[in-house]
Design a protein around this motif. Structure first.
Motif, PDB file in Angstrom:
ATOM      1  N   LEU A  64       0.697  -1.111   0.048  1.00  0.00           N
ATOM      2  CA  LEU A  64       0.011  -0.011  -0.076  1.00  0.00           C
ATOM      3  C   LEU A  64       0.804   1.298   0.042  1.00  0.00           C
ATOM      4  CD1 LEU A  64      -2.920  -0.989   2.437  1.00  0.00           C
ATOM      5  CD2 LEU A  64      -3.176  -0.549   0.013  1.00  0.00           C
ATOM      6  N   LYS A  98       2.145   1.808  -3.254  1.00  0.00           N
ATOM      7  CA  LYS A  98       1.000   2.464  -4.212  1.00  0.00           C
ATOM      8  C   LYS A  98       0.728   3.866  -3.996  1.00  0.00           C
ATOM      9  CE  LYS A  98      -4.106   2.414  -4.808  1.00  0.00           C
ATOM     10  NZ  LYS A  98      -5.219   2.002  -4.108  1.00  0.00           N
ATOM     11  N   CYS A  99       0.768   4.329  -2.822  1.00  0.00           N
ATOM     12  CA  CYS A  99       0.843   5.578  -2.420  1.00  0.00           C
ATOM     13  C   CYS A  99       1.747   6.465  -3.048  1.00  0.00           C
ATOM     14  CB  CYS A  99       0.582   5.790  -1.001  1.00  0.00           C
ATOM     15  SG  CYS A  99      -0.978   5.235  -0.326  1.00  0.00           S
ATOM     16  N   GLN A 112      -0.122  -0.779 -10.497  1.00  0.00           N
ATOM     17  CA  GLN A 112      -0.556  -2.208 -10.509  1.00  0.00           C
ATOM     18  C   GLN A 112       0.186  -3.187 -11.528  1.00  0.00           C
ATOM     19  OE1 GLN A 112      -4.752  -3.267 -11.272  1.00  0.00           O
ATOM     20  NE2 GLN A 112      -4.634  -5.056 -10.171  1.00  0.00           N
ATOM     21  N   GLY A 152      -6.520  -8.362  -6.727  1.00  0.00           N
ATOM     22  CA  GLY A 152      -8.135  -8.267  -6.123  1.00  0.00           C
ATOM     23  C   GLY A 152      -8.613  -9.549  -5.858  1.00  0.00           C
ATOM     24  N   SER A 211     -10.606 -10.347  -0.133  1.00  0.00           N
ATOM     25  CA  SER A 211     -12.061  -9.553   0.236  1.00  0.00           C
ATOM     26  C   SER A 211     -11.655  -7.953  -0.179  1.00  0.00           C
ATOM     27  CB  SER A 211     -12.116  -9.450   1.732  1.00  0.00           C
ATOM     28  OG  SER A 211     -10.982  -8.876   2.332  1.00  0.00           O
ATOM     29  N   LEU A 212     -12.662  -7.180  -0.226  1.00  0.00           N
ATOM     30  CA  LEU A 212     -12.751  -5.830  -0.765  1.00  0.00           C
ATOM     31  C   LEU A 212     -11.795  -4.960   0.166  1.00  0.00           C
ATOM     32  CD1 LEU A 212     -16.314  -5.102  -1.493  1.00  0.00           C
ATOM     33  CD2 LEU A 212     -14.336  -5.220  -3.139  1.00  0.00           C
ATOM     34  N   GLU A 213     -11.859  -5.240   1.311  1.00  0.00           N
ATOM     35  CA  GLU A 213     -11.007  -4.408   2.237  1.00  0.00           C
ATOM     36  C   GLU A 213      -9.404  -4.766   2.224  1.00  0.00           C
ATOM     37  OE1 GLU A 213     -13.216  -6.997   4.120  1.00  0.00           O
ATOM     38  OE2 GLU A 213     -14.611  -5.716   3.484  1.00  0.00           O
ATOM     39  N   GLN A 214      -9.132  -5.908   1.733  1.00  0.00           N
ATOM     40  CA  GLN A 214      -7.871  -6.266   1.399  1.00  0.00           C
ATOM     41  C   GLN A 214      -7.012  -5.993   0.042  1.00  0.00           C
ATOM     42  OE1 GLN A 214      -5.774  -7.752   3.862  1.00  0.00           O
ATOM     43  NE2 GLN A 214      -7.561  -8.220   5.465  1.00  0.00           N
ATOM     44  N   LYS A 215      -7.832  -5.594  -0.835  1.00  0.00           N
ATOM     45  CA  LYS A 215      -7.489  -5.071  -2.333  1.00  0.00           C
ATOM     46  C   LYS A 215      -6.532  -4.091  -2.140  1.00  0.00           C
ATOM     47  CE  LYS A 215     -11.260  -6.413  -5.272  1.00  0.00           C
ATOM     48  NZ  LYS A 215     -12.129  -5.845  -5.995  1.00  0.00           N
ATOM     49  N   TYR A 262      -5.214  -2.339  -5.106  1.00  0.00           N
ATOM     50  CA  TYR A 262      -5.877  -1.519  -5.987  1.00  0.00           C
ATOM     51  C   TYR A 262      -7.265  -1.889  -6.192  1.00  0.00           C
ATOM     52  CZ  TYR A 262      -1.046  -0.767  -7.407  1.00  0.00           C
ATOM     53  OH  TYR A 262       0.268  -0.178  -7.351  1.00  0.00           O
ATOM     54  N   SER A 263      -8.354  -0.773  -6.392  1.00  0.00           N
ATOM     55  CA  SER A 263      -9.629  -1.114  -6.555  1.00  0.00           C
ATOM     56  C   SER A 263     -10.005  -1.544  -8.126  1.00  0.00           C
ATOM     57  CB  SER A 263     -10.662   0.174  -6.203  1.00  0.00           C
ATOM     58  OG  SER A 263     -10.085   0.795  -4.955  1.00  0.00           O
TER      59      SER A 263
END
Length: 84
Positions: free
Chosen positions: A37, A40-41, A46, A74, A77-81, A83-84
């Motif tokens: 993360l 990514k920031c 990706q 991806g 779970s959504l919380e663990q992704k 990148y969206s």
């Protein structure tokens, strides 16, 4: 233009080194995910992150690398992704 390429190459090598260190120190998967993360920031795409992790699959703990790739791709779970 060469400075930009050099910066991205250094960032990629830094990610590879940081992941290798984390694995060597038996860092928890959640800690390694947080590391992803942070990259990514700092602007890592990706595709670049995926390429870096795929390079590590043959060098380090493949199961851990595959788990990290799941976060990047991806397949989690959504919380663990990462990148969206």
């Amino acid at each position: 233009m060469d400075k930009i390429k050099q910066k991205f190459h250094q960032q990629q090598q830094s990610l590879v080194d940081d992941i290798q260190k984390g694995i060597a120190l038996n860092r928890d998967l959640s800690v390694l995910r947080e590391l992803l993360l942070s990259y990514k920031c700092n602007g890592m795409t990706q595709d670049i992150m995926r390429d870096c992790l795929n390079q590590l699959r043959v060098i380090d703990d493949e199961n851990t690398i595959l788990d990290l790739l799941d976060f990047v791709e991806g397949f989690c779970s959504l919380e663990q992704k990462v990148y969206s």
